[in-house]
Motif scaffolding. Sequence first.
Motif, PDB file in Angstrom:
ATOM      1  N   GLY A   9       0.823  -1.200   0.000  1.00  0.00           N
ATOM      2  CA  GLY A   9       0.000   0.000   0.000  1.00  0.00           C
ATOM      3  C   GLY A   9       0.854   1.246   0.000  1.00  0.00           C
ATOM      4  N   LEU A  10       0.189   2.365   0.208  1.00  0.00           N
ATOM      5  CA  LEU A  10       0.850   3.671   0.262  1.00  0.00           C
ATOM      6  C   LEU A  10       0.999   4.082   1.717  1.00  0.00           C
ATOM      7  CD1 LEU A  10       1.867   6.292  -1.071  1.00  0.00           C
ATOM      8  CD2 LEU A  10      -0.519   7.073  -1.107  1.00  0.00           C
ATOM      9  N   VAL A  11       2.225   4.329   2.129  1.00  0.00           N
ATOM     10  CA  VAL A  11       2.484   4.751   3.503  1.00  0.00           C
ATOM     11  C   VAL A  11       3.425   5.943   3.498  1.00  0.00           C
ATOM     12  CG1 VAL A  11       2.114   2.456   4.479  1.00  0.00           C
ATOM     13  CG2 VAL A  11       4.400   3.149   3.773  1.00  0.00           C
ATOM     14  N   GLN A  12       3.416   6.665   4.585  1.00  0.00           N
ATOM     15  CA  GLN A  12       4.331   7.786   4.714  1.00  0.00           C
ATOM     16  C   GLN A  12       5.672   7.316   5.285  1.00  0.00           C
ATOM     17  OE1 GLN A  12       2.164  10.697   7.083  1.00  0.00           O
ATOM     18  NE2 GLN A  12       1.512  11.743   5.209  1.00  0.00           N
ATOM     19  N   GLU A  87      11.655   6.209   1.609  1.00  0.00           N
ATOM     20  CA  GLU A  87      11.289   6.315   0.205  1.00  0.00           C
ATOM     21  C   GLU A  87      12.029   5.270  -0.632  1.00  0.00           C
ATOM     22  OE1 GLU A  87      10.001  11.027  -0.082  1.00  0.00           O
ATOM     23  OE2 GLU A  87      11.861  10.354  -1.012  1.00  0.00           O
ATOM     24  N   THR A  90      10.382   1.903  -1.608  1.00  0.00           N
ATOM     25  CA  THR A  90       9.331   1.821  -2.617  1.00  0.00           C
ATOM     26  C   THR A  90       9.711   0.789  -3.673  1.00  0.00           C
ATOM     27  OG1 THR A  90       8.589   4.087  -2.294  1.00  0.00           O
ATOM     28  CG2 THR A  90       8.118   3.072  -4.430  1.00  0.00           C
ATOM     29  N   GLN A 117       2.617  -4.019  -4.313  1.00  0.00           N
ATOM     30  CA  GLN A 117       3.278  -2.718  -4.419  1.00  0.00           C
ATOM     31  C   GLN A 117       3.348  -2.029  -3.056  1.00  0.00           C
ATOM     32  OE1 GLN A 117       4.571  -0.933  -7.308  1.00  0.00           O
ATOM     33  NE2 GLN A 117       5.379   0.361  -5.658  1.00  0.00           N
ATOM     34  N   VAL A 118       4.534  -1.591  -2.711  1.00  0.00           N
ATOM     35  CA  VAL A 118       4.742  -0.762  -1.523  1.00  0.00           C
ATOM     36  C   VAL A 118       5.253   0.588  -2.008  1.00  0.00           C
ATOM     37  CG1 VAL A 118       6.089  -0.425   0.568  1.00  0.00           C
ATOM     38  CG2 VAL A 118       5.195  -2.705   0.007  1.00  0.00           C
ATOM     39  N   THR A 119       4.536   1.635  -1.650  1.00  0.00           N
ATOM     40  CA  THR A 119       4.928   2.987  -2.025  1.00  0.00           C
ATOM     41  C   THR A 119       5.060   3.814  -0.760  1.00  0.00           C
ATOM     42  OG1 THR A 119       3.746   2.803  -4.129  1.00  0.00           O
ATOM     43  CG2 THR A 119       4.360   5.015  -3.394  1.00  0.00           C
ATOM     44  N   VAL A 120       6.239   4.403  -0.592  1.00  0.00           N
ATOM     45  CA  VAL A 120       6.510   5.211   0.589  1.00  0.00           C
ATOM     46  C   VAL A 120       6.667   6.657   0.147  1.00  0.00           C
ATOM     47  CG1 VAL A 120       7.983   5.519   2.603  1.00  0.00           C
ATOM     48  CG2 VAL A 120       7.710   3.244   1.595  1.00  0.00           C
ATOM     49  N   SER A 121       5.882   7.539   0.727  1.00  0.00           N
ATOM     50  CA  SER A 121       5.912   8.946   0.335  1.00  0.00           C
ATOM     51  C   SER A 121       6.321   9.804   1.514  1.00  0.00           C
ATOM     52  CB  SER A 121       4.550   9.374  -0.189  1.00  0.00           C
ATOM     53  OG  SER A 121       3.594   9.334   0.848  1.00  0.00           O
TER      54      SER A 121
END
Length: 122
Positions: A9-12, A87, A90, A117-121
Motif C-alpha cells: 500500500g501507500l504509507v508515509q 522512500e 518503494t 506494491q509498496v509505495t513510501v511517500s
Amino acid sequence: VQLQASGGGLVQVGGSLRLACAGSGSAFSGRRMGWYRQAPGKGREVVSCISAEGGRKYVADALKGRFAIDRDNVKKEGYLYLENLQEGDTAVYYCASKTGVSSLVQSEYPYWGQGTQVTVSS
C-alpha cells in the motif's frame, strides 16, 4: 502451486506494513520462503528468507533492524514486517518458495507470487 502476496500500500515515511504471502497446494509446506523486491528502474533484489520450519531467518544487511520475516505453517502464510519505511523502500515486493538447501539466488526459486506494491511517500 500458487503463492499470493498481499498487504502492500501507500504509507508515509516512518510508517509500517505487514506483507503476507499465502500458499496453496504444495507451494508453501516444506518450502523455504524468500522475499524479493524490485524498485522502479532497478533489478530485483533479495530482502529476506526463512527456512521451511521457520527457525532460520535471513534479512539483507541493509534492512536489518527495520525488516523482519516470519511464517505460520498452520495457516500456510509467510510474513514480511516492514518498519520505519523510507522512500528507498518503494518497490514491488515478491514472495517466492523453493525446496532444498538454503539459497538467496532468485533463479533457484521456482514458485513466485504476483507481487504487491509498496509505495513510501514523504
